[in-house]
Design a protein around this motif. Structure first.
Motif, short mmCIF file in Angstrom:
data_model
loop_
_atom_site.label_atom_id
_atom_site.label_comp_id
_atom_site.label_asym_id
_atom_site.label_seq_id
_atom_site.Cartn_x
_atom_site.Cartn_y
_atom_site.Cartn_z
N HIS A 99 0.87 -1.19 0.00
CA HIS A 99 0.00 0.00 0.00
C HIS A 99 0.90 1.23 0.00
CE1 HIS A 99 -3.09 2.94 1.14
NE2 HIS A 99 -3.99 1.99 0.78
N PRO A 100 0.50 2.35 -0.64
CA PRO A 100 1.34 3.56 -0.61
C PRO A 100 1.58 4.04 0.81
CG PRO A 100 -0.32 3.75 -2.32
CD PRO A 100 -0.66 2.51 -1.55
N LEU A 101 0.60 3.77 1.68
CA LEU A 101 0.79 4.10 3.10
C LEU A 101 1.17 2.81 3.84
CD1 LEU A 101 -2.36 6.40 3.63
CD2 LEU A 101 0.01 7.10 3.16
N VAL A 102 2.35 2.79 4.33
CA VAL A 102 2.85 1.56 4.99
C VAL A 102 1.95 1.15 6.14
CG1 VAL A 102 4.83 0.55 6.18
CG2 VAL A 102 5.20 2.14 4.29
N SER A 103 1.35 2.12 6.79
CA SER A 103 0.50 1.82 7.94
C SER A 103 -0.73 1.03 7.57
CB SER A 103 0.07 3.13 8.63
OG SER A 103 -0.66 3.94 7.71
N GLU A 104 -1.09 1.04 6.27
CA GLU A 104 -2.28 0.33 5.82
C GLU A 104 -2.00 -1.12 5.46
OE1 GLU A 104 -5.42 1.56 5.70
OE2 GLU A 104 -4.67 3.41 6.62
N ILE A 105 -0.69 -1.48 5.44
CA ILE A 105 -0.35 -2.86 5.10
C ILE A 105 -0.81 -3.77 6.24
CG2 ILE A 105 1.55 -4.45 4.68
CD1 ILE A 105 3.10 -2.13 3.44
N GLY A 106 -1.39 -4.88 5.85
CA GLY A 106 -1.91 -5.84 6.83
C GLY A 106 -3.37 -5.63 7.14
N LYS A 107 -3.91 -4.56 6.67
CA LYS A 107 -5.32 -4.28 6.89
C LYS A 107 -6.14 -4.77 5.70
CE LYS A 107 -4.49 -0.19 9.77
NZ LYS A 107 -4.73 1.24 9.93
N PRO A 108 -7.45 -4.97 5.88
CA PRO A 108 -8.29 -5.44 4.78
C PRO A 108 -8.44 -4.36 3.70
CG PRO A 108 -9.32 -5.92 6.90
CD PRO A 108 -8.17 -4.99 7.20
N MET A 109 -8.56 -4.80 2.48
CA MET A 109 -8.80 -3.90 1.36
C MET A 109 -10.22 -3.34 1.45
SD MET A 109 -6.94 -6.19 -1.63
CE MET A 109 -7.13 -4.97 -2.91
N ILE A 110 -10.38 -2.06 1.08
CA ILE A 110 -11.67 -1.38 1.21
C ILE A 110 -12.25 -1.15 -0.19
CG2 ILE A 110 -12.82 0.72 2.04
CD1 ILE A 110 -10.56 1.02 4.05
N GLY A 111 -13.56 -1.20 -0.30
CA GLY A 111 -14.23 -0.91 -1.56
C GLY A 111 -15.25 -1.94 -1.92
N GLY A 112 -15.04 -3.19 -1.47
CA GLY A 112 -16.02 -4.23 -1.72
C GLY A 112 -16.16 -4.62 -3.17
N ASP A 113 -15.11 -4.47 -3.96
CA ASP A 113 -15.20 -4.80 -5.38
C ASP A 113 -14.18 -5.86 -5.79
OD1 ASP A 113 -13.10 -3.14 -4.85
OD2 ASP A 113 -13.32 -1.89 -6.65
N ASN A 114 -13.85 -6.78 -4.82
CA ASN A 114 -12.84 -7.80 -5.11
C ASN A 114 -13.43 -9.14 -5.51
OD1 ASN A 114 -10.84 -5.97 -4.48
ND2 ASN A 114 -10.61 -6.68 -2.35
N GLU A 115 -14.73 -9.31 -5.33
CA GLU A 115 -15.33 -10.63 -5.47
C GLU A 115 -15.11 -11.23 -6.86
OE1 GLU A 115 -16.78 -8.06 -4.22
OE2 GLU A 115 -17.18 -8.60 -2.13
N ARG A 116 -15.28 -10.45 -7.90
CA ARG A 116 -15.17 -11.00 -9.25
C ARG A 116 -13.77 -11.51 -9.52
NH1 ARG A 116 -17.04 -6.41 -13.16
NH2 ARG A 116 -16.35 -7.98 -14.69
N ALA A 117 -12.76 -10.84 -8.96
CA ALA A 117 -11.37 -11.27 -9.18
C ALA A 117 -11.03 -12.49 -8.35
CB ALA A 117 -10.40 -10.13 -8.88
N ILE A 118 -11.41 -12.46 -7.05
CA ILE A 118 -11.02 -13.54 -6.13
C ILE A 118 -11.87 -14.79 -6.35
CG2 ILE A 118 -10.90 -14.19 -3.68
CD1 ILE A 118 -10.17 -11.28 -3.08
N GLN A 119 -13.15 -14.60 -6.54
CA GLN A 119 -14.03 -15.75 -6.62
C GLN A 119 -14.16 -16.28 -8.06
OE1 GLN A 119 -17.76 -14.69 -4.79
NE2 GLN A 119 -16.80 -14.11 -2.85
N LYS A 120 -14.16 -15.38 -9.06
CA LYS A 120 -14.38 -15.82 -10.43
C LYS A 120 -13.12 -15.77 -11.28
CE LYS A 120 -19.20 -14.27 -10.37
NZ LYS A 120 -20.22 -13.44 -11.04
N GLY A 121 -12.08 -15.16 -10.78
CA GLY A 121 -10.83 -15.08 -11.53
C GLY A 121 -10.87 -14.11 -12.71
N GLU A 122 -11.74 -13.09 -12.65
CA GLU A 122 -11.86 -12.13 -13.75
C GLU A 122 -10.94 -10.93 -13.53
OE1 GLU A 122 -15.91 -10.94 -14.03
OE2 GLU A 122 -16.66 -12.94 -14.54
N SER A 123 -10.57 -10.31 -14.66
CA SER A 123 -9.84 -9.04 -14.62
C SER A 123 -10.81 -7.95 -15.12
CB SER A 123 -8.61 -9.07 -15.52
OG SER A 123 -7.68 -10.03 -15.03
#
Length: 531
Positions: A99-123
Motif C-alpha cells: 500500500h502507498p501508506l505503509v500503515s495500511e499494510i496488513g489491513k483489509p482492502m476497502i471498496g467491496g469490489d474484489n469478489e469478481r477477481a477472487i471468486q471468479k478469476g476475472e480481470s
C-alpha cells in the motif's frame, strides 16, 4: 418600429451562431475527452494489474514467511514510474501486502469490489471509494502454478485527479474557443463593412424601397428605358421600351445586340462618355437614343439607354406648327374682313352709298358662292375651318383661291384627325400660294370629293411648276428649292408622312403654268394605297 441595421444583424447572427457552435462543440469534445481519459486510466490500471499479477516474483512472494517485505518495494517502484495513485496487492482474504501508506499494510482492502477477481478469476475495471478516496481501479487475480487464486492486484487512479486532468484540458479548449469567437466577431464585422460598402451604405429595407421605387418610375415614364451591364447583357427594360422595339417576351439576361443596333451603346461602354440624341432607324421608325454610362468609381459597369420615337416628336411639333399656321390663317381672314369693314365705313361716311352697296353686293355674292360650297357641299367641319383660314390668307396675299363648285365632301371618318388634315391640306395649299406669289394673276384651285372608296383632295396652281429633276426629291426631308436663311424643306416631307400614316398616297403632276397635287386617303382605316 425601428429598423435594425444590417451590421447589427450580421454581428448578432454570427455571434449567436458562433457562441452556440462553440458551446456545443466544447461540450461535446469535453465529454468525449473526459470519457477518453477515464477509459485510458481504466485501461492502464487494468493492464498494470494484469502485469503485476503475472510477475513470478509477486507469485513466489506469497510462499514466503513475510510477503509484504518482498512485494511492497516492487510495486512501489512500479507505482512511482507509472504515476498510479496506488498499487495494492492482497491475499485471497483481501489482506493488504502492499500500500502507498505503509500503515495500511496488513489491513483489509476497502471498496467491496474484489469478489469478481477472487471468486471468479476475472480481470476488470471498477470504481469504488477506498482509503485514499474515490478511484478508478484495475483488478486482476493472482494465480499460482496450480491454477489456484491466491491473491489480487488492485491498481488505482483517483477520480479527483482524473477530473482535474479533464478540466485542465477543458481550459485549453476554452482558450481556443475564445480565439475562434474573437475571429468570428472580427470576420463578421469585416463582412458587414464589406456588404455595406457594396450596397453604398444602404440598409436592406432601403434597397428594397429603392428597388420598388425604381420599378415604379421605370414603368411609369413614357420613354423607353433599358439598362445593361458591362458585357451588354440586359438587366432591366420597361414596357414602353418593349413596345417601341416591338418586343413581347422577356429579355432579361439576353445580349442587347440581338434586339437593335447597339453601336452607340458599346461606344459608351468602351469610352465611358455619354451619347446624346443619337438617331437610329428601327423598322419604319426613327428613334432618338440617349445613352449614359453607369460608373463604379472610374470603371464603367454598365449603361442606361433611353428611347424616344422621333416620329411622334416630329408629329407633335409639326402639329403645333400647323395649328399655329392655322391660327395665323384665321388671323389673316379676320384682318382682311376688318379692312373691308373699314373701307365700307369710309364709303358710308363719305356718302358714297352706291359704291358701298355695290361693294356689299359683290362681297355678298362672292361669300354666298363660297358659303354654298364650303358649308353645303363640304360638310366636314375640319375641312371647312381649314378652307376658311386659307381663304383669308389668300386674300391677304392677293391670291385668287377658288374652291371648285363640283367639290362635295361628307363628314370624314373619325380616324382622320384635324392635326393630320392641317399637315396635309395646309402644307399643299401654302406651297401653292408660294408658287404663284410672283405670277401676274396668281390662282390656286381646290377640289375635294369622297365618291368611291377614297377621299380625294386636289390642289392646283398656275405657278412656274416643279423642275423634273426635283419631282423625285420634293418629299425628302430637308429638300427645298428656296434660298432662305431659315431652315425649310420639312412641309412636304411631313405631309407625305401623314398621308402614309393614313394609308394613302400623293400624286404630283407639274409643268410650266400648272402644278397639281392629288391626295388619296382610304375611307377605311388599315387600307393602304400602293403607287
Amino acid at each position: 418600429m425601428r429598423k435594425v441595421r444590417l451590421q447589427t444583424k450580421i454581428l448578432g447572427l454570427v455571434l449567436s451562431l458562433s457562441l452556440f457552435l462553440i458551446f456545443m462543440l466544447t461540450a461535446y469534445f469535453t465529454y468525449m475527452e473526459g470519457k477518453q481519459i477515464e477509459e485510458d486510466r481504466g485501461r492502464l490500471a487494468l493492464e498494470l494489474s494484469k502485469t503485476i499479477a503475472s510477475m513470478p516474483t509477486i507469485i513466489d512472494a506469497f510462499k514466503s514467511e513475510d510477503p509484504p517485505s518482498v512485494i511492497q518495494p516492487i510495486v512501489e517502484k512500479i507505482r512511482r514510474e507509472t504515476g498510479a495513485e496506488f498499487i495494492v496487492v492482497g491475499n485471497a482474504q483481501g489482506i493488504r501486502y502492499s500500500h502507498p501508506l505503509v500503515s495500511e499494510i496488513g489491513k483489509p482492502m476497502i471498496g467491496g469490489d474484489n469478489e469478481r477477481a477472487i471468486q471468479k478469476g476475472e480481470s476488470y475495471v471498477s470504481e469504488a471509494r477506498g482509503s485514499l478516496g474515490l478511484s478508478m481501479r484495475g483488478k486482476s487475480p493472482i494465480v499460482n502454478q496450480n491454477g489456484d487464486i491466491i491473491g489480487i492486484v488492485s491498481v488505482g487512479f483517483l477520480v479527483e485527479k482524473v477530473q482535474k486532468q479533464i478540466f485542465k484540458d477543458l481550459s485549453k479548449e476554452v482558450v481556443v474557443s475564445l480565439i475562434a469567437l474573437v475571429i468570428s466577431v472580427v470576420g463578421s464585422y469585416l463582412l458587414a463593412r464589406s456588404i455595406r460598402k457594396d450596397t453604398l451604405g444602404l440598409e436592406p429595407y432601403e434597397i428594397a424601397r429603392l428597388y420598388k421605387e425604381k420599378n415604379a418610375v421605370l414603368h411609369s415614364v413614357k420613354e423607353g428605358i433599358l439598362a445593361v451591364d458591362r458585357d451588354g447583357v440586359i438587366r432591366s427594360m420597361n414596357q414602353p421600351a418593349k413596345k417601341l422595339l416591338n418586343i413581347k417576351e422577356s429579355v432579361r439576361d439576353l445580349k442587347v445586340d440581338d434586339l437593335f443596333p447597339s453601336v452607340y451603346l458599346y461606344e459608351v461602354l468602351d469610352s465611358g462618355k455619354p451619347q446624346i440624341d443619337k438617331e437610329m432607324q428601327w423598322g419604319h421608325k426613327k428613334i432618338i437614343m440617349n445613352c449614359t454610362p453607369i460608373l463604379d468609381g472610374n470603371r464603367v459597369s454598365g449603361a442606361v439607354v433611353s428611347f424616344r420615337d422621333k416620329t411622334e416628336i416630329e408629329q407633335m411639333v409639326n402639329t403645333l406648327s400647323e395649328v399655329k399656321m392655322y391660327s395665323e390663317d384665321l388671323r389673316a381672314q379676320t384682318h382682311e374682313f376688318t379692312n373691308k369693314l373699314y373701307v365700307l365705313s369710309g364709303l358710308l361716311q363719305l356718302g358714297k352709298h352706291d359704291e358701298a352697296i355695290d361693294m356689299l353686293q359683290s362681297e355678298t355674292a362672292e361669300l354666298q358662292s363660297l358659303n354654298r360650297i364650303v358649308f353645303e357641299q363640304i360638310k366636314d367641319t375640319k375641312v371647312q375651318a381649314i378652307l376658311l383660314g386659307k381663304l383669308g390668307k389668300a386674300s391677304e396675299k392677293k391670291v385668287t383661291f377658288e374652291i371648285d363648285s363640283e367639290s362635295y365632301l361628307e363628314t370624314l371618318p373619325s380616324h382622320i384627325k384635324l392635326s393630320e388634315l392641317i399637315l396635309i391640306l395646309g402644307n399643299i395649299i401654302d406651297n401653292a400660294f408660294d408658287a404663284v406669289s410672283d405670277r401676274e394673276k396668281p390662282l390656286v384651285n381646290f377640289f375635294a370629293t369622297d365618291i368611291g372608296e377614297d377621299i380625294i383632295f386636289e390642289v392646283s396652281d398656275n405657278g412656274r411648276g416643279i423642275k423634273s429633276e426635283h419631282l423625285t426629291l420634293i418629299f425628302e426631308r430637308g429638300f427645298t428649292s428656296k434660298d432662305e436663311e431659315i431652315p425649310s424643306g420639312y412641309g412636304l416631307s411631313n405631309t407625305d408622312y401623314a398621308v402614309k400614316e393614313l394609308g394613302g398616297l400623293i400624286e404630283v403632276h407639274s409643268e410650266e403654268g400648272n402644278t397639281i397635287f392629288t391626295v388619296y386617303l382610304p375611307k377605311r382605316q388599315g387600307e393602304e394605297k400602293n403607287d
